[in-house]
Design an enzyme around this catalytic site. Structure first.
Site, PDB file in Angstrom:
ATOM      1  CG  ASP A 138     -61.567 -15.351  21.991  1.00  0.00           C
ATOM      2  OD1 ASP A 138     -61.891 -14.895  23.110  1.00  0.00           O
ATOM      3  OD2 ASP A 138     -61.191 -14.631  21.047  1.00  0.00           O
TER       4      ASP A 138
ATOM      5  N   GLY B  32     -66.915  -4.948  11.887  1.00  0.00           N
ATOM      6  CA  GLY B  32     -66.092  -5.029  13.089  1.00  0.00           C
ATOM      7  C   GLY B  32     -64.632  -5.015  12.686  1.00  0.00           C
TER       8      GLY B  32
ATOM      9  CE  LYS C 184     -61.562 -12.494  11.745  1.00  0.00           C
ATOM     10  NZ  LYS C 184     -61.522 -13.582  12.734  1.00  0.00           N
TER      11      LYS C 184
ATOM     12  N   GLY D   3     -57.171  -7.157  10.909  1.00  0.00           N
ATOM     13  CA  GLY D   3     -57.724  -6.344   9.826  1.00  0.00           C
ATOM     14  C   GLY D   3     -59.150  -6.005  10.156  1.00  0.00           C
TER      15      GLY D   3
HETATM   16  P1  ADP Z   1     -61.514 -11.016  16.232  1.00  0.00           P
HETATM   17  O1  ADP Z   1     -60.593 -12.172  16.177  1.00  0.00           O
HETATM   18  O2  ADP Z   1     -60.842  -9.729  15.924  1.00  0.00           O
HETATM   19  O3  ADP Z   1     -62.316 -10.937  17.494  1.00  0.00           O
HETATM   20  P2  ADP Z   1     -64.017 -11.805  14.955  1.00  0.00           P
HETATM   21  O4  ADP Z   1     -64.060 -13.013  14.108  1.00  0.00           O
HETATM   22  O5  ADP Z   1     -64.590 -11.929  16.319  1.00  0.00           O
HETATM   23  O6  ADP Z   1     -62.521 -11.275  15.014  1.00  0.00           O
HETATM   24  O7  ADP Z   1     -64.751 -10.613  14.171  1.00  0.00           O
HETATM   25  C1  ADP Z   1     -64.726  -9.285  14.627  1.00  0.00           C
HETATM   26  C2  ADP Z   1     -66.092  -8.643  14.508  1.00  0.00           C
HETATM   27  O8  ADP Z   1     -66.563  -8.678  13.166  1.00  0.00           O
HETATM   28  C3  ADP Z   1     -67.187  -9.334  15.295  1.00  0.00           C
HETATM   29  O9  ADP Z   1     -67.215  -8.872  16.610  1.00  0.00           O
HETATM   30  C4  ADP Z   1     -68.442  -8.964  14.545  1.00  0.00           C
HETATM   31  O10 ADP Z   1     -68.884  -7.687  14.890  1.00  0.00           O
HETATM   32  C5  ADP Z   1     -67.953  -8.920  13.105  1.00  0.00           C
HETATM   33  N1  ADP Z   1     -68.192 -10.214  12.467  1.00  0.00           N
HETATM   34  C6  ADP Z   1     -67.332 -11.246  12.380  1.00  0.00           C
HETATM   35  N2  ADP Z   1     -67.861 -12.297  11.740  1.00  0.00           N
HETATM   36  C7  ADP Z   1     -69.116 -11.933  11.403  1.00  0.00           C
HETATM   37  C8  ADP Z   1     -70.204 -12.597  10.729  1.00  0.00           C
HETATM   38  N3  ADP Z   1     -70.082 -13.841  10.258  1.00  0.00           N
HETATM   39  N4  ADP Z   1     -71.356 -11.922  10.573  1.00  0.00           N
HETATM   40  C9  ADP Z   1     -71.490 -10.663  11.056  1.00  0.00           C
HETATM   41  N5  ADP Z   1     -70.520  -9.997  11.690  1.00  0.00           N
HETATM   42  C10 ADP Z   1     -69.331 -10.604  11.873  1.00  0.00           C
HETATM   43 MG    MG Z   2     -63.919 -11.754  18.302  1.00  0.00          MG
END
Ligand code: ADP
Ligand code: MG
Length: 600
Positions: free
Chosen positions: A444, A328, A352, A333
């Site tokens: 959120d 994602g 991340k 980033g």
């Molecule tokens: P943002 O602040 O941009 O929304 P997120 O923490 O929600 O960031 O992460 C963005 C995307 O990355 C999520 O929607 C998911 O698809 C993927 N993602 C984030 N954390 C995980 C995780 N622990 N396991 C699998 N996918 C993840």
């Molecule tokens: Mg998110």
């Protein structure tokens, strides 16, 4: 599977009392530096080191930290109890003296298992089978990958399986049961008092029943009034079998609950009736220059931990393999898939990766997110495993491979039942209840930020906007507006920039709506401002087609305009739990397994 890491140590006695430990040391000759190790009965996974000096006994408690290391409060962390003892045998480093001579366990004395040890494995399996509907290899995998979290979770509900636990019965019924049969001193039972989920202990002494209230503090620890605090109820009972701690007698024989387990109210271990139950031992304060380590007296409410002290744990770049696959992305980033190498093997992780770390603002934001996540320890919340500064700053998290809830639901409409969704949303409510208890606001919560480990296992993620509230505050006031998810925000967020667990409850309602509409977009094509006037005029979204009426009721309560009148997560979780267990008893013949469909 999860055998105690101290099992191989010849001076480890298991779960013995302080006085038994002292007895062994006496028999061992009372030489200076004679020592033994035993299981700590107060904190999960912890130990006590008992050392002789000057013909006196000294007991030091060793806590297991969140990152898996062990330390005596104020002392250095060690990767296991063996390493810790070896270290202190070379250097007293704050103890009364160094460890000189192990008090060896006599050949005829087995390591004393605690009641929980004996039950643990069976309970873990039953839990995974019931809650996530996993069997065979999938079950074993889930157990291995979640073992430490599961153990804590199970430990907090273990009392429900104990013969002395009688569930929700009134005081007079407790007395009636104690009077039945013989009435030796110390015959006891534990009962649940009322809706608030508090407990009472009833014990016979001189043919008279005495009743004691069991207290639970804010962090969820149990104790007798003014007494020693324990992570779990069964630990408290184990302790009261050894020490009266203010009662007329120590506990002896359990007044055994007569009815069979099946006839009791179905016990779903997923359900935590009593606070979050387990509060992780917070990272110990490492104070360089401290020479004297605090001694435990097994009865103090150790003040040496500061839950706000965040020790960031670092992951070496060499421990991490990063895939090119992106899971994602966002403005910070992207999130990549990877593998983390640990002493115990490889773990799948989500990483991340910070895009522009030179921008101090962005970097600070990620550090704040990491600090929040580091303080959270709940099975329904994505865990942070550490920070790594390689080519970029990276936040390493446990992997939730089935991805965001809304996407999963919209692409698996045929295979996901409504009962399955109820179960998932109940899990989310348990995670949120934990956050509420810990005084964190998420800010959120949305289906996009609920990630699935598998079809039956949800975790809350994305703490990018989250805040820890001060001890006396119940809301966070944002000084300026921002890029806000308006459709998920309660009126007081938009009008007064006030964020609280109650505004998270509002978002939970919207998340429920998304889930029961299988990933639908809330408020269709409306713009943010249109949504605001829609809400202000008293309108709310309709019940999604597949959504059961009781679930729409919960949703609607989450959307009560005034936050004072809106339920909190404690209440929401209770409603979710009760509906979830009502449908799972109807649909499964055993009356316990959740109705969700098994994976694959
Ligand atoms: P943002 O602040 O941009 O929304 P997120 O923490 O929600 O960031 O992460 C963005 C995307 O990355 C999520 O929607 C998911 O698809 C993927 N993602 C984030 N954390 C995980 C995780 N622990 N396991 C699998 N996918 C993840
Ligand atoms: Mg998110």
């Amino acid at each position: 599977m999860s055998s105690d890491p101290a099992t191989d140590l010849p001076f480890f006695y298991g779960s013995i009392s302080r006085s038994d430990a002292e007895q062994h040391l006496k028999l061992g000759g009372m030489a200076d530096g004679l020592f033994l190790l035993r299981q700590c009965i107060r904190s999960l996974g912890g130990y006590v080191l008992s050392v002789v000096w000057n013909l006196e006994f000294n007991h030091y408690s060793i806590e297991k930290q969140l990152n898996g290391t062990y330390c005596i409060a104020g002392g250095r962390p060690h990767c296991g109890p063996a390493e810790l003892c070896e270290y202190y045998s070379k250097d007293a480093d704050g103890l009364v003296c160094n460890l000189r001579k192990p008090c060896l366990r006599p050949a005829d004395t087995a390591i004393q298992a605690s009641t929980f040890d004996n039950m643990k494995d069976g309970m873990l399996r039953e839990y995974v089978r019931q809650t996530w509907n996993l069997e065979g290899d999938a079950m074993e995998q889930a157990i291995v990958s979640q073992a430490s979290q599961l153990e804590k979770l199970i430990a907090t509900t273990a009392h429900e399986k104990m013969p002395w636990f009688h569930g929700k019965i009134p005081r007079h019924e407790g007395e009636r049961r104690l009077y039945a049969g013989v009435q030796p001193d110390g015959k006891f039972l534990v009962r649940e008092k009322d809706e608030t989920g508090s407990f009472a202990l009833s014990v016979m002494y001189g043919k008279t029943p005495y009743h004691y209230r069991i207290e639970q503090d804010k962090s969820g620890k149990y104790s007798m009034p003014e007494g020693t605090k324990f992570d779990t109820l069964w630990q408290l009972v184990e302790y009261l079998r050894m020490k009266p701690d203010g009662m007329v007698t120590v506990l002896r024989e359990a007044c055994v609950h007569g009815t069979s387990a099946e006839k009791r109210t179905p016990v779903l271990p997923a359900v935590r009736r009593h606070g979050n139950g387990y509060t992780p031992p917070p990272a110990a304060l490492l104070r360089p220059g401290v020479t004297k380590l605090p001694e435990t007296d097994d009865s103090d409410n150790n003040p040496y931990h500061n839950p706000n002290e965040v020790r960031k744990f670092t992951i070496q770049r060499s421990q991490l393999m990063i895939d090119e696959v992106e899971l994602g992305s966002g403005n910070f980033g992207c999130v990549k898939r990877g593998v983390l190498q640990t002493d115990k093997g490889q773990i799948d992780v989500a990483i991340k990766v910070l895009k522009n770390e030179n921008e101090k603002l962005v970097r600070d934001e990620m550090m704040r997110e990491a600090e929040i996540m580091y303080q959270l320890d709940n099975i329904y919340i994505v865990r942070m495993l550490g920070l790594c500064s390689g080519e970029h700053l990276m936040l390493v998290m446990e992997m939730a491979a089935a991805g965001p809830l809304h996407k999963f639901l919209s692409s698996n409409k045929e295979t996901v039942s409504v009962e399955n969704i109820v179960n998932l949303m109940h899990q989310v409510s348990m995670g949120m209840k934990y956050l509420e208890e810990k005084n964190f606001v998420h800010r959120d919560l949305a289906a996009r930020n609920v990630l699935l480990v598998n079809q039956n296992f949800a975790k809350i993620s994305d703490f990018g906007l989250s805040k820890a509230l001060g001890a006396d505050d119940n809301y966070y006031k944002a000084r300026t507006g921002g890029k806000w998810p308006l459709k998920w925000y309660a009126p007081e967020c938009l009008n007064y920039h006030k964020f609280s667990s109650k505004s998270d409850v509002w978002s939970f309602g919207v998340t429920m709506w998304e889930a029961f509409s299988y990933g639908g977009k809330p408020y269709k094509k409306m713009k943010g401002a249109e949504v605001t006037s829609f809400i202000e005029s008293g309108k709310r979204m309709d019940c999604p087609a597949a959504c059961p009426e009781p679930m729409y009721t919960v949703m609607s309560e989450c959307w009560i305009y005034k936050h004072e009148e809106r339920p909190d997560f404690k209440k929401v979780e209770a409603s979710m739990r009760s509906y979830n267990s009502s449908i799972s008893t109807q649909t499964s013949p055993e009356g316990a397994a959740a109705a969700a469909k098994p994976v694959k």
